[in-house]
Design an enzyme around this catalytic site. Structure first.
Site, mmCIF file in Angstrom:
data_model
loop_
_atom_site.group_PDB
_atom_site.id
_atom_site.type_symbol
_atom_site.label_atom_id
_atom_site.label_comp_id
_atom_site.label_asym_id
_atom_site.label_seq_id
_atom_site.Cartn_x
_atom_site.Cartn_y
_atom_site.Cartn_z
ATOM 1 N N MET A 217 0.837 -1.173 0.000
ATOM 2 C CA MET A 217 0.000 0.000 0.000
ATOM 3 C C MET A 217 0.888 1.245 0.000
ATOM 4 O O MET A 217 1.214 1.800 1.035
ATOM 5 C CB MET A 217 -0.910 -0.007 1.237
ATOM 6 C CG MET A 217 -1.801 1.184 1.318
ATOM 7 S SD MET A 217 -2.996 1.100 2.653
ATOM 8 C CE MET A 217 -1.992 1.566 4.038
ATOM 9 N N PRO A 218 1.304 1.687 -1.189
ATOM 10 C CA PRO A 218 2.150 2.870 -1.268
ATOM 11 C C PRO A 218 1.406 4.144 -0.879
ATOM 12 O O PRO A 218 0.212 4.292 -1.151
ATOM 13 C CB PRO A 218 2.553 2.937 -2.740
ATOM 14 C CG PRO A 218 2.240 1.617 -3.308
ATOM 15 C CD PRO A 218 1.142 1.040 -2.485
ATOM 16 N N TYR A 219 2.142 5.035 -0.255
ATOM 17 C CA TYR A 219 1.647 6.361 0.082
ATOM 18 C C TYR A 219 2.700 7.350 -0.410
ATOM 19 O O TYR A 219 3.863 7.282 -0.001
ATOM 20 C CB TYR A 219 1.455 6.499 1.599
ATOM 21 C CG TYR A 219 1.158 7.907 2.051
ATOM 22 C CD1 TYR A 219 -0.150 8.373 2.083
ATOM 23 C CD2 TYR A 219 2.181 8.765 2.418
ATOM 24 C CE1 TYR A 219 -0.426 9.672 2.492
ATOM 25 C CE2 TYR A 219 1.918 10.057 2.825
ATOM 26 C CZ TYR A 219 0.614 10.506 2.858
ATOM 27 O OH TYR A 219 0.347 11.789 3.257
ATOM 28 N N PHE B 129 -1.972 5.500 -2.623
ATOM 29 C CA PHE B 129 -2.473 6.790 -2.150
ATOM 30 C C PHE B 129 -1.486 7.886 -2.533
ATOM 31 O O PHE B 129 -0.293 7.759 -2.291
ATOM 32 C CB PHE B 129 -2.648 6.773 -0.630
ATOM 33 C CG PHE B 129 -3.700 5.798 -0.183
ATOM 34 C CD1 PHE B 129 -5.001 6.211 0.018
ATOM 35 C CD2 PHE B 129 -3.377 4.462 0.006
ATOM 36 C CE1 PHE B 129 -5.972 5.305 0.416
ATOM 37 C CE2 PHE B 129 -4.341 3.549 0.406
ATOM 38 C CZ PHE B 129 -5.642 3.966 0.614
#
Length: 70
Positions: A1-3, A41
């Protein structure tokens, strides 16, 4: 889940430009790291010029200094 957090100065980036940044970063993470776009995100923070410094100076002063050297 990259931010990913993109910080830019508050100088009028259009909603279209911001959408292009979001899509571009999302696509890049998918292409390079195979990260799922649905869980990527991207947040864009716009910072006032007086709250951003470069080279020990506020951005306005830095730009004036660099402009003098050109």
């Amino acid at each position: 889940m990259p931010y990913v957090n993109i910080k830019i100065t508050r100088e009028g980036a259009t909603p279209e430009q911001k959408a292009t940044l979001i899509k571009g970063v999302t696509d890049l993470l998918y292409t390079v790291l195979n990260k799922d776009p649905a869980t990527t995100f991207v947040v864009i923070d716009e910072v006032a010029l007086e709250d951003w410094g470069v080279g020990g100076l506020p951005v306005d002063a830095y730009r004036r200094k660099v402009g003098e050297k050109s």
